[in-house]
Design a protein around this motif. Sequence first.
Motif, PDB file in Angstrom:
ATOM      1  N   THR A 127      -8.378   3.268  -3.930  1.00 12.65           N
ATOM      2  CA  THR A 127      -8.081   4.609  -4.412  1.00 12.65           C
ATOM      3  C   THR A 127      -6.831   5.143  -3.730  1.00 12.65           C
ATOM      4  N   THR A 128      -6.013   5.838  -4.500  1.00 13.00           N
ATOM      5  CA  THR A 128      -4.765   6.418  -3.995  1.00 13.00           C
ATOM      6  C   THR A 128      -5.052   7.500  -2.954  1.00 13.00           C
ATOM      7  N   ILE A 129      -4.193   7.585  -1.952  1.00 12.56           N
ATOM      8  CA  ILE A 129      -4.348   8.625  -0.941  1.00 12.56           C
ATOM      9  C   ILE A 129      -3.100   9.486  -0.864  1.00 12.56           C
ATOM     10  N   GLU A 130      -3.293  10.709  -0.416  1.00 15.85           N
ATOM     11  CA  GLU A 130      -2.194  11.615  -0.126  1.00 15.85           C
ATOM     12  C   GLU A 130      -2.278  11.996   1.345  1.00 15.85           C
ATOM     13  N   PHE A 131      -1.136  12.231   1.968  1.00 13.30           N
ATOM     14  CA  PHE A 131      -1.147  12.623   3.383  1.00 13.30           C
ATOM     15  C   PHE A 131       0.175  13.277   3.757  1.00 13.30           C
ATOM     16  N   ASP A 132       0.185  13.887   4.921  1.00 14.35           N
ATOM     17  CA  ASP A 132       1.409  14.449   5.486  1.00 14.35           C
ATOM     18  C   ASP A 132       2.003  13.413   6.432  1.00 14.35           C
ATOM     19  N   HIS A 133       3.335  13.275   6.396  1.00 17.07           N
ATOM     20  CA  HIS A 133       3.978  12.218   7.181  1.00 17.07           C
ATOM     21  C   HIS A 133       5.334  12.702   7.693  1.00 17.07           C
ATOM     22  N   TYR A 134       5.689  12.252   8.891  1.00 15.82           N
ATOM     23  CA  TYR A 134       7.033  12.501   9.391  1.00 15.82           C
ATOM     24  C   TYR A 134       7.622  11.189   9.900  1.00 15.82           C
ATOM     25  N   SER A 135       8.907  10.976   9.650  1.00 12.70           N
ATOM     26  CA  SER A 135       9.580   9.742  10.044  1.00 12.70           C
ATOM     27  C   SER A 135      10.183   9.885  11.423  1.00 12.70           C
ATOM     28  N   ASP A 175      13.294   9.905  12.317  1.00 13.78           N
ATOM     29  CA  ASP A 175      14.483  10.759  12.378  1.00 13.78           C
ATOM     30  C   ASP A 175      14.269  12.136  11.753  1.00 13.78           C
ATOM     31  N   ASP A 176      13.003  12.473  11.458  1.00 19.60           N
ATOM     32  CA  ASP A 176      12.723  13.774  10.846  1.00 19.60           C
ATOM     33  C   ASP A 176      11.378  14.281  11.347  1.00 19.60           C
ATOM     34  N   SER A 177      11.407  15.353  12.131  1.00 17.13           N
ATOM     35  CA  SER A 177      10.170  15.879  12.702  1.00 17.13           C
ATOM     36  C   SER A 177       9.391  16.750  11.716  1.00 17.13           C
ATOM     37  N   GLN A 178      10.005  17.042  10.566  1.00 17.80           N
ATOM     38  CA  GLN A 178       9.336  17.872   9.569  1.00 17.80           C
ATOM     39  C   GLN A 178       8.426  17.010   8.693  1.00 17.80           C
ATOM     40  N   LYS A 179       7.166  17.424   8.582  1.00 22.07           N
ATOM     41  CA  LYS A 179       6.202  16.651   7.810  1.00 22.07           C
ATOM     42  C   LYS A 179       6.477  16.777   6.313  1.00 22.07           C
ATOM     43  N   LYS A 180       6.305  15.670   5.612  1.00 20.67           N
ATOM     44  CA  LYS A 180       6.484  15.647   4.167  1.00 20.67           C
ATOM     45  C   LYS A 180       5.253  15.026   3.519  1.00 20.67           C
ATOM     46  N   ASN A 181       4.944  15.477   2.319  1.00 21.97           N
ATOM     47  CA  ASN A 181       3.783  14.963   1.607  1.00 21.97           C
ATOM     48  C   ASN A 181       4.104  13.615   0.963  1.00 21.97           C
ATOM     49  N   ARG A 182       3.194  12.692   1.107  1.00 21.48           N
ATOM     50  CA  ARG A 182       3.352  11.368   0.516  1.00 21.48           C
ATOM     51  C   ARG A 182       2.085  10.971  -0.231  1.00 21.48           C
ATOM     52  N   SER A 183       2.252  10.158  -1.258  1.00 23.54           N
ATOM     53  CA  SER A 183       1.130   9.624  -2.034  1.00 23.54           C
ATOM     54  C   SER A 183       1.344   8.134  -2.170  1.00 23.54           C
ATOM     55  N   ILE A 184       0.383   7.319  -1.677  1.00 21.02           N
ATOM     56  CA  ILE A 184       0.554   5.865  -1.722  1.00 21.02           C
ATOM     57  C   ILE A 184      -0.717   5.151  -2.168  1.00 21.02           C
ATOM     58  N   ASP A 185      -0.531   3.926  -2.634  1.00 19.32           N
ATOM     59  CA  ASP A 185      -1.637   3.011  -2.917  1.00 19.32           C
ATOM     60  C   ASP A 185      -1.658   1.986  -1.781  1.00 19.32           C
ATOM     61  N   PRO A 186      -2.596   2.072  -0.855  1.00 19.98           N
ATOM     62  CA  PRO A 186      -2.613   1.141   0.284  1.00 19.98           C
ATOM     63  C   PRO A 186      -2.854  -0.312  -0.155  1.00 19.98           C
ATOM     64  N   ILE A 228      -8.276  11.503   0.064  1.00 17.42           N
ATOM     65  CA  ILE A 228      -8.550  10.414  -0.879  1.00 17.42           C
ATOM     66  C   ILE A 228      -8.670  11.010  -2.274  1.00 17.42           C
ATOM     67  N   THR A 229      -7.854  10.531  -3.205  1.00 14.56           N
ATOM     68  CA  THR A 229      -7.863  11.054  -4.562  1.00 14.56           C
ATOM     69  C   THR A 229      -8.868  10.290  -5.430  1.00 14.56           C
ATOM     70  N   LYS A 230      -8.928  10.655  -6.696  1.00 13.62           N
ATOM     71  CA  LYS A 230      -9.813   9.975  -7.642  1.00 13.62           C
ATOM     72  C   LYS A 230      -9.067   8.923  -8.456  1.00 13.62           C
ATOM     73  N   LEU A 231      -7.777   8.747  -8.132  1.00 15.95           N
ATOM     74  CA  LEU A 231      -6.961   7.759  -8.843  1.00 15.95           C
ATOM     75  C   LEU A 231      -7.217   6.362  -8.280  1.00 15.95           C
ATOM     76  N   HIS A 232      -7.397   5.391  -9.154  1.00 14.64           N
ATOM     77  CA  HIS A 232      -7.618   4.007  -8.731  1.00 14.64           C
ATOM     78  C   HIS A 232      -6.388   3.155  -9.039  1.00 14.64           C
ATOM     79  N   TYR A 233      -6.226   2.114  -8.275  1.00 11.20           N
ATOM     80  CA  TYR A 233      -5.080   1.230  -8.455  1.00 11.20           C
ATOM     81  C   TYR A 233      -5.496  -0.222  -8.259  1.00 11.20           C
ATOM     82  N   THR A 234      -4.633  -1.123  -8.620  1.00 14.33           N
ATOM     83  CA  THR A 234      -4.848  -2.553  -8.357  1.00 14.33           C
ATOM     84  C   THR A 234      -3.632  -3.079  -7.605  1.00 14.33           C
TER      85      THR A 234
END
Length: 329
Positions: free
Chosen positions: A159-167, A169-180, A215-221
């Motif tokens: 299932t696809t997840i969303e989270f807050d992330h900072y890299s 070189d950037d201390s500001q958190k950004k929203n990301r959505s990934i399929d692990p 954790i979203t309700k979206l599924h992936y392969t």
Amino acid sequence: MKKRESNIPVHRIHLIDEEIRRGTYPNKKILAKKLEVSERTIFRDLEFLRNFYNAPMEFDSVRNGFYYTDPDFYVKSVTLSEGELFSISLFDKLLSQYKNTPLEKKLKSIFEKITLSLPDSVQVDSGFLSKDITTISEPMPVIDVNVFSKIMESLQSRTTIEFDHYSLDDSQKKNRSIDPYHICCKGGSWYVIGFCHKRNEVRIFALNRISNVRITKLHYTIPKNFKVGNYIDSGMGVWASEKIKYKIRIKCSKKLATVAREYKWHPNQELEIQEDGSVVVSFETTQMHETLKLVMSLGSDAVVLEPEELADLVVESAQNILSNYKKKA
């Protein structure tokens, strides 16, 4: 490792297990008499058998005794050699590399089950190691236990997840959505490799820079053409953006020759012993920045022979370091 908190001898558990499996329907009174202990002790043993070993045990009021609802169940024992017992004793100390994750608790639970399954004549006590053996862990980033658990859950359920992330070189958190797609551990640092919906490509995210996982309700392969080896080099590290494989050749001075011969910096490395006593270490990897860290850690006793791109990175890094000190002067 601490002694059994239950103080329940394993041999008695095995005897009770044998009596029940024989189909004689023993009760507490019968077992107490046979094992020469009190009924109260037998009560604790039966509770331990049910809770620790998950014994499918029930009481038959007609036959006035205990039986297994699963006739194939039995209490399994563990037999270990002397060397294996010593390895078990080291377990507590070696567990430190998992202290950032929920795996620590699970592995400790497994360790306890193993030690409780040993005969009473055998005690696993790692306490004596405290003065004889020291383990020094590398500094590790702190990982939120909930982050680790939810990413593992999403990977298992696809299932696809969303989270807050900072890299970095950037201390500001950004929203990301990934399929692990994959989870990787390198030197105590944990990473998730997955398809990033924003970048529309596979990316790598460090778990210690992730927070607020949903954790979203979206599924992936996972695509059939996905190969984790295209994104990590088990010998060097994790670097998502580097996919070109380079032939690395590093000359280590005579001073570092022994270290170069002893250390395995990469699984496919080759050594060339030079007439002057120096050693040339060669290997192939996509991990240019990880290799740069290695070279810089060796200081002036290591010289990059190839590729030219790596040598340029070393020069640039050295110049940046020098400029920092020139500013202070």
